[in-house]
Design a protein around this motif. Structure first.
Motif, PDB file in Angstrom:
ATOM      1  N   VAL A  39       0.857  -1.191   0.000  1.00  0.00           N
ATOM      2  CA  VAL A  39       0.000   0.000   0.000  1.00  0.00           C
ATOM      3  C   VAL A  39       0.893   1.241   0.000  1.00  0.00           C
ATOM      4  N   PRO A  40       0.586   2.249  -0.827  1.00  0.00           N
ATOM      5  CA  PRO A  40       1.425   3.444  -0.890  1.00  0.00           C
ATOM      6  C   PRO A  40       1.617   4.102   0.475  1.00  0.00           C
ATOM      7  N   ASP A  41       2.765   4.771   0.622  1.00  0.00           N
ATOM      8  CA  ASP A  41       3.116   5.414   1.886  1.00  0.00           C
ATOM      9  C   ASP A  41       2.218   6.597   2.222  1.00  0.00           C
ATOM     10  N   LEU A  42       1.784   7.328   1.220  1.00  0.00           N
ATOM     11  CA  LEU A  42       0.972   8.521   1.440  1.00  0.00           C
ATOM     12  C   LEU A  42      -0.348   8.385   0.694  1.00  0.00           C
ATOM     13  N   PRO A  60      13.994   3.068 -10.135  1.00  0.00           N
ATOM     14  CA  PRO A  60      12.687   2.469 -10.413  1.00  0.00           C
ATOM     15  C   PRO A  60      12.623   0.996 -10.018  1.00  0.00           C
ATOM     16  N   SER A  61      13.758   0.307 -10.069  1.00  0.00           N
ATOM     17  CA  SER A  61      13.760  -1.110  -9.692  1.00  0.00           C
ATOM     18  C   SER A  61      13.532  -1.312  -8.194  1.00  0.00           C
ATOM     19  N   ASP A  62      13.627  -0.220  -7.386  1.00  0.00           N
ATOM     20  CA  ASP A  62      13.347  -0.317  -5.954  1.00  0.00           C
ATOM     21  C   ASP A  62      11.853  -0.533  -5.674  1.00  0.00           C
ATOM     22  N   LEU A  63      11.027  -0.253  -6.656  1.00  0.00           N
ATOM     23  CA  LEU A  63       9.583  -0.419  -6.508  1.00  0.00           C
ATOM     24  C   LEU A  63       9.242  -1.902  -6.607  1.00  0.00           C
ATOM     25  N   ARG A  64       8.708  -2.443  -5.519  1.00  0.00           N
ATOM     26  CA  ARG A  64       8.371  -3.869  -5.495  1.00  0.00           C
ATOM     27  C   ARG A  64       7.102  -4.128  -6.320  1.00  0.00           C
ATOM     28  N   PRO A  65       6.942  -5.342  -6.832  1.00  0.00           N
ATOM     29  CA  PRO A  65       5.765  -5.660  -7.652  1.00  0.00           C
ATOM     30  C   PRO A  65       4.444  -5.338  -6.952  1.00  0.00           C
ATOM     31  N   GLU A  66       4.331  -5.644  -5.664  1.00  0.00           N
ATOM     32  CA  GLU A  66       3.065  -5.360  -4.972  1.00  0.00           C
ATOM     33  C   GLU A  66       2.836  -3.857  -4.824  1.00  0.00           C
ATOM     34  N   GLN A  67       3.892  -3.056  -4.748  1.00  0.00           N
ATOM     35  CA  GLN A  67       3.731  -1.599  -4.711  1.00  0.00           C
ATOM     36  C   GLN A  67       3.233  -1.097  -6.059  1.00  0.00           C
ATOM     37  N   ARG A  68       3.809  -1.621  -7.112  1.00  0.00           N
ATOM     38  CA  ARG A  68       3.387  -1.247  -8.465  1.00  0.00           C
ATOM     39  C   ARG A  68       1.914  -1.619  -8.690  1.00  0.00           C
ATOM     40  N   GLU A  69       1.523  -2.806  -8.229  1.00  0.00           N
ATOM     41  CA  GLU A  69       0.130  -3.255  -8.384  1.00  0.00           C
ATOM     42  C   GLU A  69      -0.830  -2.318  -7.662  1.00  0.00           C
ATOM     43  N   TRP A  70      -0.485  -1.920  -6.431  1.00  0.00           N
ATOM     44  CA  TRP A  70      -1.359  -1.004  -5.692  1.00  0.00           C
ATOM     45  C   TRP A  70      -1.492   0.330  -6.421  1.00  0.00           C
ATOM     46  N   LEU A  71      -0.374   0.874  -6.911  1.00  0.00           N
ATOM     47  CA  LEU A  71      -0.439   2.144  -7.627  1.00  0.00           C
ATOM     48  C   LEU A  71      -1.298   2.012  -8.880  1.00  0.00           C
TER      49      LEU A  71
END
Length: 74
Positions: free
Chosen positions: A10-13, A39-50
């Motif tokens: 889930v996004p931080d903000l 950009p590679s620091d973004l985990r797959p589940e973070q990308r999915e939520w966004l």
């Protein structure tokens, strides 16, 4: 954290309101990363939520560092 109901990725903000200058958005979802991140620091589940937030009419994105986050929010 999971026992407290925190969901991974889930996004931080989250701002549950539309930005004044962009009333067509439902709200804001912003993932915060360190200033020298990649950009590679973004985990797959973070990308999915966004992507989920974006599909539902939210302004969704990633900011690398506090200055970038403030600029993104402007």
């Amino acid at each position: 954290m999971r026992a407290q109901g925190v969901e991974r990725g889930v996004p931080d903000l989250l701002i549950i309101d539309s930005p004044p200058h962009r009333p067509h958005f439902v709200g804001v979802a912003l993932e915060l990363k360190r200033v020298n991140g990649r950009p590679s620091d973004l985990r797959p589940e973070q990308r999915e939520w966004l992507e989920r937030f974006d599909e539902r009419g939210w302004a969704a994105g990633v900011a690398y560092g506090a200055d970038a986050a403030i600029e993104w929010l402007r």
